[in-house]
Write a protein that holds these residues in place. Structure first.
Motif, mmCIF file in Angstrom:
data_model
loop_
_atom_site.group_PDB
_atom_site.id
_atom_site.type_symbol
_atom_site.label_atom_id
_atom_site.label_comp_id
_atom_site.label_asym_id
_atom_site.label_seq_id
_atom_site.Cartn_x
_atom_site.Cartn_y
_atom_site.Cartn_z
ATOM 1 N N SER A 47 0.815 -1.217 0.000
ATOM 2 C CA SER A 47 0.000 0.000 0.000
ATOM 3 C C SER A 47 0.845 1.263 0.000
ATOM 4 O O SER A 47 0.493 2.259 -0.646
ATOM 5 C CB SER A 47 -0.942 -0.005 1.203
ATOM 6 O OG SER A 47 -1.893 -1.047 1.091
ATOM 7 N N THR A 73 -3.753 -4.587 -2.262
ATOM 8 C CA THR A 73 -4.766 -5.063 -1.326
ATOM 9 C C THR A 73 -6.101 -4.404 -1.643
ATOM 10 O O THR A 73 -6.182 -3.191 -1.796
ATOM 11 C CB THR A 73 -4.341 -4.756 0.118
ATOM 12 O OG1 THR A 73 -3.052 -5.328 0.341
ATOM 13 C CG2 THR A 73 -5.327 -5.351 1.110
ATOM 14 N N TRP A 98 -10.260 -7.079 3.981
ATOM 15 C CA TRP A 98 -9.496 -6.892 2.751
ATOM 16 C C TRP A 98 -9.145 -8.228 2.114
ATOM 17 O O TRP A 98 -9.027 -9.241 2.803
ATOM 18 C CB TRP A 98 -8.212 -6.116 3.020
ATOM 19 C CG TRP A 98 -8.441 -4.684 3.392
ATOM 20 C CD1 TRP A 98 -8.118 -4.080 4.567
ATOM 21 C CD2 TRP A 98 -9.050 -3.680 2.573
ATOM 22 N NE1 TRP A 98 -8.490 -2.761 4.540
ATOM 23 C CE2 TRP A 98 -9.058 -2.482 3.322
ATOM 24 C CE3 TRP A 98 -9.589 -3.676 1.285
ATOM 25 C CZ2 TRP A 98 -9.584 -1.295 2.829
ATOM 26 C CZ3 TRP A 98 -10.116 -2.494 0.784
ATOM 27 C CH2 TRP A 98 -10.108 -1.325 1.546
ATOM 28 N N GLU A 109 -7.190 -0.715 -0.259
ATOM 29 C CA GLU A 109 -6.786 -0.437 1.117
ATOM 30 C C GLU A 109 -6.129 0.932 1.266
ATOM 31 O O GLU A 109 -6.381 1.642 2.238
ATOM 32 C CB GLU A 109 -5.816 -1.519 1.586
ATOM 33 C CG GLU A 109 -5.342 -1.326 3.023
ATOM 34 C CD GLU A 109 -4.293 -2.333 3.425
ATOM 35 O OE1 GLU A 109 -4.310 -2.764 4.585
ATOM 36 O OE2 GLU A 109 -3.467 -2.692 2.571
#
Length: 231
Positions: A10, A81, A128, A113
């Motif tokens: 992320s 994600t 997730w 995410e």
């Protein structure tokens, strides 16, 4: 042109979205052995026999076209994600897909995410899905490869460390007027910030090992990636 998937965490997805990340380094597997006279010995084959050290490094990536992530002009679709949620939902009753639908339709949309800024499951209302399970039609980021080379991990320059999307360590600290409290030397560089990031992912021993890496340069392809699954 070929398209291949690539996974980013992320933090690196955010750096791509912000335009800060235009390079990625991935450890070559298995590691090649290098001889001045025989070039790279890798995966049971010899590359660049009789070439100089400099020519071998350049040719291994660009002439023999063995990089598993592709060559200049190929595209990478980013796995991150994610989750599928209903496209029309009440904030108090979010519906998420128990499995990835085999058919594309307009009832579901992917969410990611990185856009939820660390919200807990209780706050956002759904779990997730790991990036490895993202299908191509759910990705929102497509990257075009603009350069491929090989390089020792520790040879990364400060400018290339910035292109990896990291923030120099000194920029993370408050502006303290006292000179002796201001970060000096290596502590303030992007290269050290990249080293700390690498060690946090792969362990300190991985940096000390100084492995050969694929260095993939890229640019974001605008207008590609998911808009509506039905598309």
């Amino acid at each position: 042109m070929k398209e291949r998937p690539i996974i980013f965490n992320s933090e690196m997805v955010r750096a791509i979205l912000d335009g800060r990340k235009t390079q990625t380094r991935r450890v070559i597997k298995p590691q090649p052995t290098l001889s001045e006279r025989t070039g790279f010995n890798w995966n049971g084959y010899a590359y660049g026999i009789g070439s100089s050290h400099k020519d071998t490094i350049r040719n291994f990536a660009n002439c023999f076209k063995v990089c598993p992530f592709g060559q200049v002009g190929d595209q990478l679709w980013v796995r991150e994600t994610w989750q599928l949620i209903h496209s029309e939902y009440d904030e108090d009753e979010i519906t998420y897909a128990p499995s990835v639908p085999e058919q594309h339709d307009s009832y579901w949309q992917p969410v990611y995410e990185v856009d939820f800024k660390g919200e807990s499951r209780e706050t956002r209302g759904f779990p997730w899905r790991p990036s490895i399970h993202m299908p191509c039609h759910a990705c929102r980021l497509v990257l075009e490869i603009t350069g491929v080379r090989v390089e020792r991990l520790g040879d990364i320059s400060n400018d290339d460390a910035k292109a990896e999307g990291v923030t120099p360590a000194g920029e993370l600290l408050p502006n303290i007027p006292d000179a002796y409290l201001t970060p000096k030397g290596d502590f303030a560089t992007a290269k050290v910030a990249f080293q700390r990031l690498w060690e946090s992912i792969y362990g300190a021993e991985s940096w000390q090992a100084n492995p050969w890496c694929w260095v993939v340069e890229f640019k974001r392809v605008e207008g590609r990636g998911w808009q509506l699954i039905a598309n």
